[in-house]
Design a protein around this motif. Structure first.
Motif, short mmCIF file in Angstrom:
data_model
loop_
_atom_site.label_atom_id
_atom_site.label_comp_id
_atom_site.label_asym_id
_atom_site.label_seq_id
_atom_site.Cartn_x
_atom_site.Cartn_y
_atom_site.Cartn_z
N LEU A 107 0.85 -1.18 0.00
CA LEU A 107 0.00 0.00 0.00
C LEU A 107 0.90 1.24 0.00
O LEU A 107 1.86 1.30 0.76
N ALA A 108 0.58 2.21 -0.86
CA ALA A 108 1.32 3.48 -0.85
C ALA A 108 0.52 4.52 -0.10
O ALA A 108 -0.70 4.65 -0.29
N LEU A 109 1.22 5.25 0.76
CA LEU A 109 0.58 6.36 1.49
C LEU A 109 1.37 7.63 1.22
O LEU A 109 2.58 7.66 1.45
N ALA A 110 0.69 8.69 0.76
CA ALA A 110 1.38 9.96 0.49
C ALA A 110 1.24 10.86 1.72
O ALA A 110 1.29 10.36 2.84
N MET A 111 1.09 12.17 1.54
CA MET A 111 1.02 13.06 2.69
C MET A 111 -0.30 12.87 3.43
O MET A 111 -1.33 12.60 2.82
N GLY A 112 -0.29 13.02 4.73
CA GLY A 112 -1.53 12.93 5.50
C GLY A 112 -1.25 13.12 6.98
O GLY A 112 -0.10 13.01 7.42
N TRP A 136 -7.52 -2.11 3.83
CA TRP A 136 -7.10 -0.76 4.23
C TRP A 136 -7.68 0.29 3.28
O TRP A 136 -8.14 1.35 3.72
N LEU A 137 -7.65 -0.01 1.99
CA LEU A 137 -8.17 0.97 1.02
C LEU A 137 -9.64 1.27 1.28
O LEU A 137 -10.08 2.42 1.12
N LYS A 152 -10.70 8.33 -12.47
CA LYS A 152 -10.58 9.74 -12.86
C LYS A 152 -10.68 10.72 -11.69
O LYS A 152 -10.11 11.80 -11.74
N ALA A 153 -11.36 10.31 -10.62
CA ALA A 153 -11.50 11.24 -9.49
C ALA A 153 -10.43 11.02 -8.42
O ALA A 153 -10.40 11.72 -7.41
N LYS A 154 -9.56 10.04 -8.64
CA LYS A 154 -8.51 9.79 -7.63
C LYS A 154 -7.51 10.94 -7.61
O LYS A 154 -7.28 11.59 -8.61
N PRO A 155 -6.91 11.17 -6.44
CA PRO A 155 -5.92 12.24 -6.37
C PRO A 155 -4.69 11.94 -7.23
O PRO A 155 -4.17 10.82 -7.18
N ILE A 210 -8.09 9.93 2.14
CA ILE A 210 -6.65 9.81 2.42
C ILE A 210 -5.95 9.48 1.10
O ILE A 210 -6.45 8.67 0.32
N TRP A 211 -4.79 10.10 0.87
CA TRP A 211 -4.05 9.85 -0.37
C TRP A 211 -3.34 8.50 -0.29
O TRP A 211 -2.27 8.40 0.31
N CYS A 212 -3.95 7.51 -0.90
CA CYS A 212 -3.42 6.15 -0.79
C CYS A 212 -3.65 5.42 -2.11
O CYS A 212 -4.48 5.83 -2.91
N ALA A 213 -2.91 4.34 -2.32
CA ALA A 213 -3.09 3.56 -3.55
C ALA A 213 -2.52 2.16 -3.35
O ALA A 213 -1.59 1.98 -2.58
N PRO A 214 -3.08 1.18 -4.08
CA PRO A 214 -2.46 -0.14 -4.08
C PRO A 214 -1.18 -0.10 -4.91
O PRO A 214 -1.06 0.73 -5.81
N VAL A 215 -0.23 -0.96 -4.59
CA VAL A 215 0.99 -1.03 -5.39
C VAL A 215 0.83 -2.19 -6.36
O VAL A 215 0.49 -3.30 -5.96
#
Lengths: 381, 383
Positions: A250-255, A301-302, B137-140, A310-315
């Motif tokens: 999981l990627a987490l950016a600023m928060g 988690w997502l 499309k709406a993702k940051p 929250i700024w997050c994404a799967p890897v």
């Protein structure tokens, strides 16, 4: 109308930096003619990478050189050189990435070419510029990463210096030379004047680091310190980074750390209320987070984090990515065909114009495939 | 050409953070007049985003780095009167950039169709995270997230490491560069045909383009390129490609035949490998090489390698790099005076035109610094 319709580019460059620029110009509508030596052509044709080949040829040559033409000429032979000069006299752009001095020896320096064609845009990529003690050193991607400080920015602090695993210096230098070529072509369209455009891989990779170098220049020359835990960016606070979960990453950016703690049910994080601590104590915070994130799947988690913005994404790796609807809808894959009927799937140009994708189906040229056609089209004698 | 190539062009920048503003910076350095349109109160959100807590006046050093050589016009786009002034600016402009999420500009009434009505010759350039269709499309559109989703995190580090992202905002930078390319090509067409253009790029498409060699290899084999388990330099490349520890530092070694390398380094153990094994046995080969190279200092190895013309360099940090005559010769640094008594050093544009390096001493603007002057100029032009 294609953006660069009627623009003729004579491209002497090899490998990746210059040819990636030629590819972009071709995709935007220019006619790009590779000038290749009779024995083997662009060295990239023989540069086998990995264990994957397409009918005995390098996959990357096909990726880099699709949508171009090939004109074979031995620049050390007067007859061939004369033909190339005739081509240059009718061209809009010339591009090369030889080391300093090579084009001068061939009689194809800017000064010489300008005599043949005063309005040409003459563009060159070097490794280290045209002055100074390193100009004769090879302009090779990994080596530029090595000397430019770049390898101290990725991976964790106890790891060795870590290069970026894609040829980022080549690509950026190619991008910058394209920008210079286009800016001067624009001016030429108004005034008719040509120009010399010069880019070096060294300057390009310094430009890439402009944000962090500016910190270094102004904070008393403090070197970057990579995070010890899941480093994402040496200069950014927790949680920035990639974390292992029960079934993936999981990627987490600023928060905000306390907000994350609350959402994830990780009480230990809620005591980090002062945002200054998120930088100064980031390794401690990230260790707590890393241990906690192992307890649940990425999707789990997502499902908690995404609704909370929250700024997050799967890897994902490529296999994961290409199955996604969000990938498919981009239509990024492009199938091209070479002169001998070979079909190759690659990626298209990332720029869309007037709502259209730029999708030429022309594959990379065979060596010398277009000599006859070009001789006729440009009345070469 | 004794002037900058984009002299006379005006760019309106409705972009924030890095991707769009890095495009604006390049256009400014090439001679365009770039006017940031910022919301009153806070402006570009990057003004408040600091790294290492470094500030210069009211804004972060980061903001100053990305936005030098621009002007600032403060306008609340939700206020009809202020929007009307921005529309007057659009009439006069050549290029407009924005990096709002899909739908935002339509709500304001500044989508491409509306802007085209105001100025049919304009180049309208926009950056999104993931394009304007599909489930994402709406993702940051945030750099690390794009690296994570695009497969890029599997390019760096060794195969047994977790995914390793690039420690620089690669998606933002590339996407900004692609936007510049599209804008400039569209300006060339406009000069010939008199027509404007819509230029669209997305962070995801830019990062996929960046990986085009990897993806082409993947499409052909359907096998994920694997990182080397020892000193990975690039998943597609054979031994010895990578960075190695010497007795006192590190050296990078690029492509070279194994026999030449073995001879140059007096490494007998390498000689039993044929060139055909350089990819498939790269981990074994690189482990042998690693063990060999830790025994002596980097200067010793580089002397041996350079004597044979083998592609290798010392690994430097910025302090070491700054001492190099080759770095000093570049003249890559420039000083900006932000306000009396406050100077900062940053880098210059990496492109040289007609042998000239492009410097600009103009610092980033204060929020709304040029609003009054720009309004006055417009009033003068209005019949």
């Amino acid at each position: 109308m294609d953006l660069l319709e009627d623009i003729v580019v004579i491209d002497f460059s090899q490998f990746l930096s210059g040819p990636s620029a030629g590819l972009r110009l071709a995709d935007m509508g220019a006619q790009v003619i590779k000038i290749e030596k009779p024995s083997g052509g662009d060295i990239c044709r023989q540069l086998y990478v990995s264990d994957v080949m397409i009918e005995g040829e390098s996959t990357i040559f096909h990726a880099i050189n699709r949508n171009k033409q090939s004109y074979v000429a031995d620049l050390k032979e007067e007859v061939d050189l004369e033909k190339v000069k005739q081509l240059l006299s009718q061209a809009d752009v010339m591009l090369h990435n030889f080391r300093p001095g090579v084009m001068e020896r061939l009689g194809l320096s800017y000064q010489e070419v300008k005599k043949i064609n005063p309005s040409i845009v003459y563009a060159e990529i070097t490794g280290y510029g045209t002055e100074g003690p390193w100009i004769n050193l090879p302009g090779q991607d990994l080596l530029l990463q090595s000397v430019s400080g770049l390898t101290w920015l990725s991976h964790n602090s106890d790891n060795m210096p870590t290069p970026m695993g894609v040829a980022v210096v080549d690509i950026l230098a190619g991008t910058h030379v394209t920008q210079g070529i286009l800016a001067t072509l624009y001016q030429r369209a108004i005034t008719g004047e040509g120009a010399l455009v010069q880019v070096s891989m060294f300057e390009s990779i310094l430009d890439f680091q402009f944000e962090v170098l500016t910190c270094f220049y102004n904070d008393g020359n403090q070197l970057p310190v990579r995070s010890a835990v899941n480093n994402g960016h040496a200069y950014v606070s927790a949680p920035y980074g990639i974390y292992k979960t029960a079934d993936g990453y999981l990627a987490l950016a600023m928060g905000s750390i306390p907000v994350l703690g609350r959402l994830l049910g990780c009480g230990d994080l809620e005591r980090y209320q002062d945002s200054q601590d998120w930088f100064t104590r980031r390794d401690e915070i990230k260790s707590i987070l890393a241990a906690h994130l192992l307890t649940q799947t990425t999707a789990g988690w997502l499902s908690v984090l995404e609704p909370a913005d929250i700024w997050c994404a799967p890897v994902m790796d490529y296999e994961g990515l290409v199955q996604q609807e969000g990938y498919k809808v981009l239509n990024m894959e492009l199938t091209v065909q070479t002169g001998n009927g070979l079909n190759i799937t690659t990626t298209r140009c990332p720029i869309r114009v007037d709502g259209n994708m730029l999708t030429s189906s022309v594959g990379a040229p065979l060596l010398g495939e277009h000599n006859r056609e070009i001789d006729a089209r440009f009345s070469i004698k | 050409m004794n002037y900058l190539p984009l002299k006379g062009l005006t760019v309106l920048e409705l972009s924030q953070y890095l991707s769009g503003p890095s495009a604006g910076l390049r256009l400014a350095d090439l001679g365009a007049r770039v006017i940031k349109i910022e919301r009153p109160g806070g402006g570009d959100a990057c003004r408040q985003l600091s790294i290492k807590n470094l500030w210069a006046g009211e804004s972060s050093l980061l903001f100053h780095t990305i936005n030098r050589n621009k002007e600032s016009f403060a306008a609340d786009l939700k206020n009809p009167d202020e929007l009307a002034v921005v529309k007057r600016l659009i009439e006069e402009a050549d290029v407009i950039t924005h990096n709002f999420r899909p739908g935002v500009m339509s709500k304001i009434g500044l989508d491409y169709a509306s802007v085209q009505e105001i100025n049919p010759r304009i180049i309208y350039a926009e950056i999104t995270g993931f394009g304007k269709e599909g489930p994402w499309k709406a993702k940051p559109g945030q750099d690390l997230l794009l690296q994570a989703m695009s497969g890029l995190a599997y390019a760096s580090g060794n195969v047994n490491d977790d995914p390793v992202p690039f420690g620089i905002a690669i998606a933002d930078i590339l996407c900004g560069s692609h936007l510049v390319q599209g804008i400039l090509a569209a300006l060339i067409r406009r000069q010939k045909r008199g027509v404007g253009a819509l230029i669209e790029v997305s962070l995801l498409e830019s990062l996929l383009d960046f990986q085009f060699e990897f993806l082409t290899t993947y499409y052909s084999s359907r096998k994920q390129p694997q990182r080397s388990s020892v000193n990975n330099g690039n998943p597609l490349l054979s031994a010895p490609y990578g960075i190695y520890r010497a007795a006192d530092g590190f050296i990078g070694i690029a492509m070279v035949s194994l026999q030449r390398l073995a001879t140059s380094l007096h490494c007998e153990a390498l000689k039993r490998f044929s060139q055909e094994e350089a990819f498939n046995k790269r981990d074994e080969i690189k482990a042998i090489l690693s063990a060999h190279l830790v025994s002596k200092p980097s200067a010793y190895w580089l002397f041996q390698l350079h004597k044979e013309g083998i592609w290798a360099m010392e690994v430097m940090d910025w302090k070491q790099m700054k001492q190099q005559p080759a770095y000093k010769t570049l003249d890559m640094e420039q000083e900006l005076t932000l306000y009396p008594g406050k100077k900062i050093i940053t880098t210059r544009c990496p492109i040289r035109i007609n042998g000239k390096k492009l410097f600009s001493s103009k610092p980033a603007p204060q929020l709304g610094e040029h609003t009054g002057k720009i309004k006055k100029d417009i009033l003068l032009k209005t019949p």
